[in-house]
Design a protein around this motif. Structure first.
Motif, PDB file in Angstrom:
ATOM      1  N   HIS A 114       6.665 -16.309  -2.294  1.00  0.00           N
ATOM      2  CA  HIS A 114       6.044 -15.214  -1.540  1.00  0.00           C
ATOM      3  C   HIS A 114       6.323 -15.312  -0.031  1.00  0.00           C
ATOM      4  N   ALA A 115       5.901 -16.395   0.587  1.00  0.00           N
ATOM      5  CA  ALA A 115       6.008 -16.511   2.050  1.00  0.00           C
ATOM      6  C   ALA A 115       7.459 -16.576   2.505  1.00  0.00           C
ATOM      7  N   GLN A 116       8.305 -17.253   1.749  1.00  0.00           N
ATOM      8  CA  GLN A 116       9.702 -17.397   2.170  1.00  0.00           C
ATOM      9  C   GLN A 116      10.421 -16.044   2.205  1.00  0.00           C
ATOM     10  N   VAL A 117      10.221 -15.218   1.185  1.00  0.00           N
ATOM     11  CA  VAL A 117      10.899 -13.921   1.165  1.00  0.00           C
ATOM     12  C   VAL A 117      10.316 -12.999   2.237  1.00  0.00           C
ATOM     13  N   ARG A 118       9.010 -13.072   2.430  1.00  0.00           N
ATOM     14  CA  ARG A 118       8.409 -12.269   3.504  1.00  0.00           C
ATOM     15  C   ARG A 118       9.015 -12.642   4.860  1.00  0.00           C
ATOM     16  N   GLU A 119       9.098 -13.942   5.123  1.00  0.00           N
ATOM     17  CA  GLU A 119       9.626 -14.379   6.416  1.00  0.00           C
ATOM     18  C   GLU A 119      11.107 -14.054   6.574  1.00  0.00           C
ATOM     19  N   ALA A 120      11.831 -14.041   5.463  1.00  0.00           N
ATOM     20  CA  ALA A 120      13.267 -13.745   5.545  1.00  0.00           C
ATOM     21  C   ALA A 120      13.522 -12.267   5.842  1.00  0.00           C
ATOM     22  N   THR A 121      12.620 -11.413   5.400  1.00  0.00           N
ATOM     23  CA  THR A 121      12.845  -9.970   5.554  1.00  0.00           C
ATOM     24  C   THR A 121      12.054  -9.351   6.702  1.00  0.00           C
ATOM     25  N   ALA A 122      10.983  -9.987   7.129  1.00  0.00           N
ATOM     26  CA  ALA A 122      10.108  -9.392   8.142  1.00  0.00           C
ATOM     27  C   ALA A 122      10.818  -9.094   9.472  1.00  0.00           C
ATOM     28  N   PRO A 123      11.703  -9.970   9.971  1.00  0.00           N
ATOM     29  CA  PRO A 123      12.370  -9.637  11.245  1.00  0.00           C
ATOM     30  C   PRO A 123      13.131  -8.313  11.188  1.00  0.00           C
ATOM     31  N   ILE A 124      13.756  -8.051  10.049  1.00  0.00           N
ATOM     32  CA  ILE A 124      14.481  -6.778   9.907  1.00  0.00           C
ATOM     33  C   ILE A 124      13.468  -5.633   9.849  1.00  0.00           C
ATOM     34  N   PHE A 125      12.383  -5.863   9.149  1.00  0.00           N
ATOM     35  CA  PHE A 125      11.336  -4.841   9.048  1.00  0.00           C
ATOM     36  C   PHE A 125      10.809  -4.467  10.431  1.00  0.00           C
ATOM     37  N   TYR A 126      10.563  -5.469  11.277  1.00  0.00           N
ATOM     38  CA  TYR A 126      10.068  -5.179  12.628  1.00  0.00           C
ATOM     39  C   TYR A 126      11.107  -4.387  13.425  1.00  0.00           C
ATOM     40  N   ARG A 127      12.381  -4.656  13.195  1.00  0.00           N
ATOM     41  CA  ARG A 127      13.430  -3.903  13.896  1.00  0.00           C
ATOM     42  C   ARG A 127      13.413  -2.434  13.470  1.00  0.00           C
ATOM     43  N   ILE A 128      13.071  -2.183  12.220  1.00  0.00           N
ATOM     44  CA  ILE A 128      12.924  -0.789  11.770  1.00  0.00           C
ATOM     45  C   ILE A 128      11.783  -0.131  12.548  1.00  0.00           C
ATOM     46  N   LEU A 129      10.662  -0.837  12.649  1.00  0.00           N
ATOM     47  CA  LEU A 129       9.506  -0.265  13.356  1.00  0.00           C
ATOM     48  C   LEU A 129       9.818  -0.005  14.823  1.00  0.00           C
ATOM     49  N   LYS A 170      10.176   6.356   5.351  1.00  0.00           N
ATOM     50  CA  LYS A 170      10.215   7.495   6.283  1.00  0.00           C
ATOM     51  C   LYS A 170       8.854   8.195   6.351  1.00  0.00           C
ATOM     52  N   TYR A 171       8.186   8.319   5.228  1.00  0.00           N
ATOM     53  CA  TYR A 171       6.833   8.895   5.187  1.00  0.00           C
ATOM     54  C   TYR A 171       5.888   8.084   6.086  1.00  0.00           C
ATOM     55  N   TRP A 172       5.948   6.773   5.925  1.00  0.00           N
ATOM     56  CA  TRP A 172       5.037   5.904   6.663  1.00  0.00           C
ATOM     57  C   TRP A 172       5.359   5.893   8.157  1.00  0.00           C
ATOM     58  N   LEU A 173       6.634   5.870   8.488  1.00  0.00           N
ATOM     59  CA  LEU A 173       7.014   5.884   9.907  1.00  0.00           C
ATOM     60  C   LEU A 173       6.545   7.172  10.588  1.00  0.00           C
ATOM     61  N   HIS A 174       6.608   8.283   9.870  1.00  0.00           N
ATOM     62  CA  HIS A 174       6.124   9.542  10.436  1.00  0.00           C
ATOM     63  C   HIS A 174       4.622   9.466  10.690  1.00  0.00           C
ATOM     64  N   SER A 232       0.794  -1.228   0.000  1.00  0.00           N
ATOM     65  CA  SER A 232       0.000   0.000   0.000  1.00  0.00           C
ATOM     66  C   SER A 232       0.825   1.276   0.000  1.00  0.00           C
ATOM     67  N   ILE A 233       2.012   1.266   0.547  1.00  0.00           N
ATOM     68  CA  ILE A 233       2.808   2.486   0.644  1.00  0.00           C
ATOM     69  C   ILE A 233       3.868   2.562  -0.459  1.00  0.00           C
ATOM     70  N   ALA A 234       4.710   1.547  -0.552  1.00  0.00           N
ATOM     71  CA  ALA A 234       5.790   1.571  -1.544  1.00  0.00           C
ATOM     72  C   ALA A 234       5.297   1.803  -2.973  1.00  0.00           C
ATOM     73  N   PRO A 235       4.189   1.160  -3.412  1.00  0.00           N
ATOM     74  CA  PRO A 235       3.733   1.413  -4.788  1.00  0.00           C
ATOM     75  C   PRO A 235       3.388   2.875  -5.063  1.00  0.00           C
ATOM     76  N   THR A 236       2.917   3.589  -4.042  1.00  0.00           N
ATOM     77  CA  THR A 236       2.547   4.986  -4.274  1.00  0.00           C
ATOM     78  C   THR A 236       3.775   5.868  -4.436  1.00  0.00           C
ATOM     79  N   TYR A 237       4.936   5.299  -4.168  1.00  0.00           N
ATOM     80  CA  TYR A 237       6.211   5.976  -4.451  1.00  0.00           C
ATOM     81  C   TYR A 237       6.861   5.428  -5.723  1.00  0.00           C
ATOM     82  N   GLY A 238       6.202   4.488  -6.378  1.00  0.00           N
ATOM     83  CA  GLY A 238       6.739   3.923  -7.615  1.00  0.00           C
ATOM     84  C   GLY A 238       7.604   2.694  -7.408  1.00  0.00           C
TER      85      GLY A 238
END
Length: 457
Positions: free
Chosen positions: A414-429, A252-256, A214-220
């Motif tokens: 789909h699920a494998q790449v999501r699971e591989a990257t999600a822990p880092i994503f949560y650390r960003i949050l 950064k937009y979304w985190l704000h 929902s967010i990244a596509p609106t930035y292209g």
């Protein structure tokens, strides 16, 4: 033997007493199947249908384990649009098109695959055969409170503070300005009101999906920033976009926005953003369309009935033109289907039920109860046209501008790449790693996983 009343009683007679079991996510469209369509089908055929509605993660866990172990517990499983490619790759599902051709006695006269909207294409294989009966299809839209946006005093205050007229945002800059204004307005006036929702759970995939769908596509940034034509590159270094400047700006937009959203946002999944909006706690937000109807019309659940406006998500200035030219998408075209596992012990009776829920005749009431449209004729039904007025044109937007949205990319990993990257994503949050550094790490993790899986050579 006496003649039966119609196709359903004739076709169902052979399977009378059979009990079909299905598992799905607890959503408004699924609950309608459980509470309305399953009992109607049983009444017509004598075939009982038990639908288990559960959480998103449990739904996947139960369905996949059943199909992997070949235990045959389920005759129907919910197939979310983004997992169909993995299911097809593992040969989990029955080819519905072929099955009905092979046994014409099971083909209902009122069921026609050509009556589905183009969303059904997501559930077809390369030969055009259908592997799931669409039962949900909706877009994630920008909802805003018309009572707030049209309030003369608020409009005057917004004009005084920003120099601009208050209206639904078309750009990220406008959306941010409105969000900041209402969060401050709520605080200054002692109101439980914030400027935006945020589906920003710190440990649930819903937040990962909010960003990439929902967010990244609106930035292209499309397809999660992974480019199959460039050896499944995710990093900028190798030709991908997952850690591009656009992706970092989007983060950064979304985190704000998360930081100025209601405090429950850090624990919100796709369901809670809807309840936050319905509770009147935000002025605007991105909300899955399946929740739009009850938010706009169910006074028992929603405090904003009659005050819900619908608009396209805000974008960077040039992205909408890019999307309209067919080179991207604005946001998520969500939905799912009911599939028939090859391990089902009741395939013929299940094929009857799947056709029953795919008929034009059951669609209008279903669409009014839960704003999803899978059949083209549904748009012209008087009940749906009337509901469209209450939703300030949601169905019209789905019909005319649904083409600007897209489902998940056709990634079998789909699920494998999501699971591989999600822990880092949560650390960003959680603020444990910066957004730039975190996206760099996510792009590297995605490429490592794709290499492990054999996609990236």
């Amino acid at each position: 033997m006496p003649a039966q009343a119609d196709f359903w009683s004739d076709a169902g007679a052979k399977y009378k007493g059979v009990v079909l079991h299905g598992v799905t996510e607890s959503t408004p469209p699924s609950n309608y199947i459980k509470d309305v369509l399953a009992p109607e089908f049983e009444k017509k055929t004598g075939i009982k249908v038990e639908i288990e509605t559960t959480s998103w993660d449990q739904m996947y866990d139960k369905a996949i384990k059943d199909m992997e172990a070949k235990t045959g517990l389920y005759d129907m499983v919910y197939i979310e649009q983004d997992i169909i490619y993995a299911y097809l790759a593992r040969n989990f599902l029955v080819d519905i098109t072929k099955s009905l051709k092979d046994d014409p006695s099971l083909k209902a006269p009122d069921f026609d695959e050509s009556h589905f909207t183009t969303f059904a294409n997501y559930f077809k294989n390369a030969d055009g055969d259908l592997f799931g009966i669409p039962m949900e299809a909706f877009i994630k839209v920008y909802l805003y409170r018309t009572d707030l946006f049209n309030d003369p005093k608020i409009k005057e205050a917004f004009k005084k503070e920003t120099g601009k007229d208050l209206m639904p945002a078309k750009t990220h800059e406008e959306y941010t300005q409105i969000a900041e204004f209402f969060t401050k307005y709520g605080k200054d006036n002692g109101m439980e009101l914030w400027g935006t929702t945020a589906q920003a759970h710190t440990g649930h995939p819903a937040s990962w999906y909010e960003f990439f769908e929902s967010i990244a596509p609106t930035y292209g940034v499309y397809n999660w920033g992974i480019d199959p034509s460039k050896n499944y590159a995710a990093s900028v270094e190798n030709g991908g976009q997952m850690n591009s400047d656009k992706a970092k700006a989007a983060m950064k937009y979304w985190l704000h926005l998360r930081d100025i959203a209601p405090p429950e946002s850090a624990a919100s999944t796709w369901t809670e953003v809807g309840t936050t909006f319905a509770a009147g706690r935000v002025a605007q937000g991105l909300v899955y369309g399946e929740n739009a109807a009850w938010i706009a019309s169910d006074a028992e659940k929603s405090k904003v009935v009659g005050n819900v406006g619908v608009a396209l998500p805000p974008t960077e200035p040039d992205v909408l033109k890019e999307v309209e030219a067919g080179n991207g998408y604005l946001g998520y075209y969500d939905g799912g289907a009911f599939g028939l596992p090859v391990t089902s012990k009741n395939k013929e009776a299940t094929l009857l039920f799947l056709q029953f829920i795919g008929q034009d005749s059951v669609q209008a009431d279903w669409a009014v109860a839960a704003p999803r449209i899978t059949n083209t004729a549904t748009y012209d039904d008087p009940k749906v046209i009337e509901m469209d007025k209450k939703l300030n044109g949601y169905y019209t937007m789905l019909k005319d501008q649904g083409k600007l949205f897209a489902g998940a990319p056709p990634f079998p990993f789909h699920a494998q790449v999501r699971e591989a990257t999600a822990p880092i994503f949560y650390r960003i949050l959680l603020g444990e790693v910066g957004p730039d550094e975190g996206l760099d790490q996510m792009a590297a993790a995605a490429e490592a996983e794709l290499t492990n899986l054999g996609y990236r050579k």
